[in-house]
Design an enzyme around this catalytic site. Structure first.
Site, PDB file in Angstrom:
ATOM      1  N   TYR A   1       8.702   0.678  -0.363  1.00  0.00           N
ATOM      2  CA  TYR A   1       9.400   1.177   0.824  1.00  0.00           C
ATOM      3  C   TYR A   1      10.863   0.725   0.881  1.00  0.00           C
ATOM      4  O   TYR A   1      11.667   1.275   1.632  1.00  0.00           O
ATOM      5  CB  TYR A   1       8.659   0.693   2.076  1.00  0.00           C
ATOM      6  CG  TYR A   1       8.774   1.632   3.242  1.00  0.00           C
ATOM      7  CD1 TYR A   1       7.865   2.663   3.424  1.00  0.00           C
ATOM      8  CD2 TYR A   1       9.790   1.487   4.167  1.00  0.00           C
ATOM      9  CE1 TYR A   1       7.965   3.525   4.504  1.00  0.00           C
ATOM     10  CE2 TYR A   1       9.900   2.351   5.249  1.00  0.00           C
ATOM     11  CZ  TYR A   1       8.987   3.364   5.402  1.00  0.00           C
ATOM     12  OH  TYR A   1       9.088   4.211   6.471  1.00  0.00           O
TER      13      TYR A   1
ATOM     14  N   LYS B   1      -4.119  -2.757  -3.326  1.00  0.00           N
ATOM     15  CA  LYS B   1      -4.640  -1.963  -4.449  1.00  0.00           C
ATOM     16  C   LYS B   1      -4.558  -2.851  -5.697  1.00  0.00           C
ATOM     17  O   LYS B   1      -3.979  -2.485  -6.729  1.00  0.00           O
ATOM     18  CB  LYS B   1      -3.798  -0.678  -4.594  1.00  0.00           C
ATOM     19  CG  LYS B   1      -4.343   0.337  -5.576  1.00  0.00           C
ATOM     20  CD  LYS B   1      -5.432   1.198  -5.001  1.00  0.00           C
ATOM     21  CE  LYS B   1      -5.957   2.161  -6.062  1.00  0.00           C
ATOM     22  NZ  LYS B   1      -7.153   2.885  -5.604  1.00  0.00           N
TER      23      LYS B   1
ATOM     24  N   ASP C   1      -7.667   2.566  -0.437  1.00  0.00           N
ATOM     25  CA  ASP C   1      -8.318   3.877  -0.295  1.00  0.00           C
ATOM     26  C   ASP C   1      -9.643   3.747   0.442  1.00  0.00           C
ATOM     27  O   ASP C   1      -9.960   4.499   1.363  1.00  0.00           O
ATOM     28  CB  ASP C   1      -8.483   4.583  -1.663  1.00  0.00           C
ATOM     29  CG  ASP C   1      -8.829   3.640  -2.794  1.00  0.00           C
ATOM     30  OD1 ASP C   1      -8.847   2.417  -2.574  1.00  0.00           O
ATOM     31  OD2 ASP C   1      -9.089   4.117  -3.919  1.00  0.00           O
TER      32      ASP C   1
ATOM     33  N   ASP D   1       2.737   1.484   6.423  1.00  0.00           N
ATOM     34  CA  ASP D   1       3.343   2.684   7.010  1.00  0.00           C
ATOM     35  C   ASP D   1       2.299   3.794   7.146  1.00  0.00           C
ATOM     36  O   ASP D   1       2.159   4.425   8.196  1.00  0.00           O
ATOM     37  CB  ASP D   1       4.486   3.134   6.087  1.00  0.00           C
ATOM     38  CG  ASP D   1       5.192   4.369   6.601  1.00  0.00           C
ATOM     39  OD1 ASP D   1       5.580   4.378   7.777  1.00  0.00           O
ATOM     40  OD2 ASP D   1       5.343   5.332   5.823  1.00  0.00           O
TER      41      ASP D   1
END
Ligand code: NAD
Length: 344
Positions: A124, A171, A205, A229
């Site tokens: 980001y 992740k 996920d 986000d």
């Protein structure tokens, strides 16, 4: 003594929401002096930059700001004002509560989640470049320092707000070094809170699926910037949408309160957008300033007006304009403070 607060109305629907929020906060009983400064598109014409130095100086001086959304051009154009502001002021923690509001048509009734998003690094940060004409590279930087700092913020928040659990979201199965470092940092910090706050982790996920199916299993979530986000919009969707999702950017030297949503240009100037997210960001500001009772009163007024359902904005299924909705909250605050304490 009045609190001097930097007020950045922002772009698109921002000015209407800022005006509504200012009126509600002025009716709360806490005295504010608003130092209004422009950033974003409004400032480019006058100052040639979307984030002039005097805006940063105002926030540094007052140490507190309330901000409307600012448009960020997709592709070219100027760099995100939001990202620059968070980095320039060291606003490392992005706090985004997502709590159900009675009266809204949502899938679940009792969602009560708090997103703690790292706010300064990760993809980001937008560090990227072209690698020849046909490939682009974005650089994801995760540091132990920033990861431990945000993890500690999440645990401290959990302790201070009587929360039972912190879940680290990552992740690390694929990004073993960067997300691996984030997870390792969270684990390391969690040890200091053993017996006080539970700790667990989830792959991002899977986390998204679980939040959609079983949001009640979760409490405080701590995430790197980009996942934070995205997952915070998902959580906003669980409680009624972006129109009701507040946020705060917190650092050592100041704090900027702003809704999760963007500038929604299609509704700009139509007195149609929902000011709840920005008003509830103001509620977070009241708490930060040390007025928990006033914050509770304003939040209750917002919740009561929505629960009654007579004066709500279009996104919530009503027909009220931004200003009518704010009027109803101001009236509610007035009648609550006129009533004897026992009936409040
Ligand atoms: P958006 O949040 O502006 O809009 C997404 C959807 O939610 C749209 O359908 C919009 O109409 C609706 N919506 C948002 N806020 C609402 C409100 N208060 N009341 C009723 N409906 C509302 O997201 P976007 O369209 O992806 O972004 C528009 C611009 O805002 C972009 O330039 C983006 O970069 C910027 N943005 C800024 C911030 C910020 O300043 N913190 C955050 C997100 C997006």
């Amino acid at each position: 003594m009045a609190h001097t607060v930097t007020l950045i109305p922002g772009d698109g629907i921002g000015p209407e929401l800022a005006e509504a929020t200012r009126r509600v906060l002025d009716a709360s009983g806490v005295a504010f002096e608003w130092e209004v400064v422009e950033a974003g598109e409004a400032s480019i014409a006058e100052h040639g930059t979307p984030l002039p130095e005097h805006v940063l100086a105002s926030i540094r001086r007052n140490r507190i700001a309330l901000k409307g959304p600012i448009t960020t051009p997709v592709g070219g154009g100027f760099r995100s004002v939001n990202v620059t502001l968070r980095q320039a002021l060291g606003l490392y923690a992005n706090l985004r509560p997502a709590r159900s509001i009675k009266g809204l048509d949502t899938r679940y009734e009792d969602v009560d989640l708090v997103i703690v998003r790292e706010n300064t690094e990760d993809l980001y940060a937008g560090i990227e470049h072209m690698v020849g004409p046909d490939a682009a590279e974005s650089i994801k930087i995760i540091t132990r320092y920033a990861s431990e700092r945000i993890a500690r913020y999440a645990f401290e928040y959990a302790v201070a707000n009587h929360r039972r659990k912190v879940t680290a979201v990552h992740k690390a199965n694929i990004m073993k070094l960067s997300d691996g470092l984030f997870l390792e940092s969270c684990r390391r910090v969690s040890v200091d809170y053993e017996g006080q706050v539970e700790f667990e982790d989830r792959i991002v996920d899977n986390m998204c699926m679980q939040l959609v199916q079983k949001p009640d299993l979760y409490d405080v979530l701590v995430l790197p910037n980009l996942y934070g986000d995205i997952v915070s919009d998902l959580c906003a969707g669980l409680v009624g949408g972006l129109g009701v999702a507040p946020g705060a950017n917190i650092g050592e030297d100041g704090a900027v309160f702003e809704p999760v949503h963007g500038s929604a240009p299609k509704y700009a100037g139509q007195n149609r957008a929902n000011p709840t997210a920005m008003i509830l960001s103001g509620v977070l500001m009241l708490r930060h300033l040390g007025y928990p009772d006033v914050a509770d009163r304003v939040e209750l007024a917002v919740r009561d007006v929505i629960a009654e359902g007579a004066v709500v904005t279009h996104d919530l299924g009503g027909t009220a304009g931004t200003s009518e909705f704010a009027d109803a909250i101001v009236a509610r605050l007035g009648s609550a403070s006129d009533a004897p304490a026992a009936t409040r």
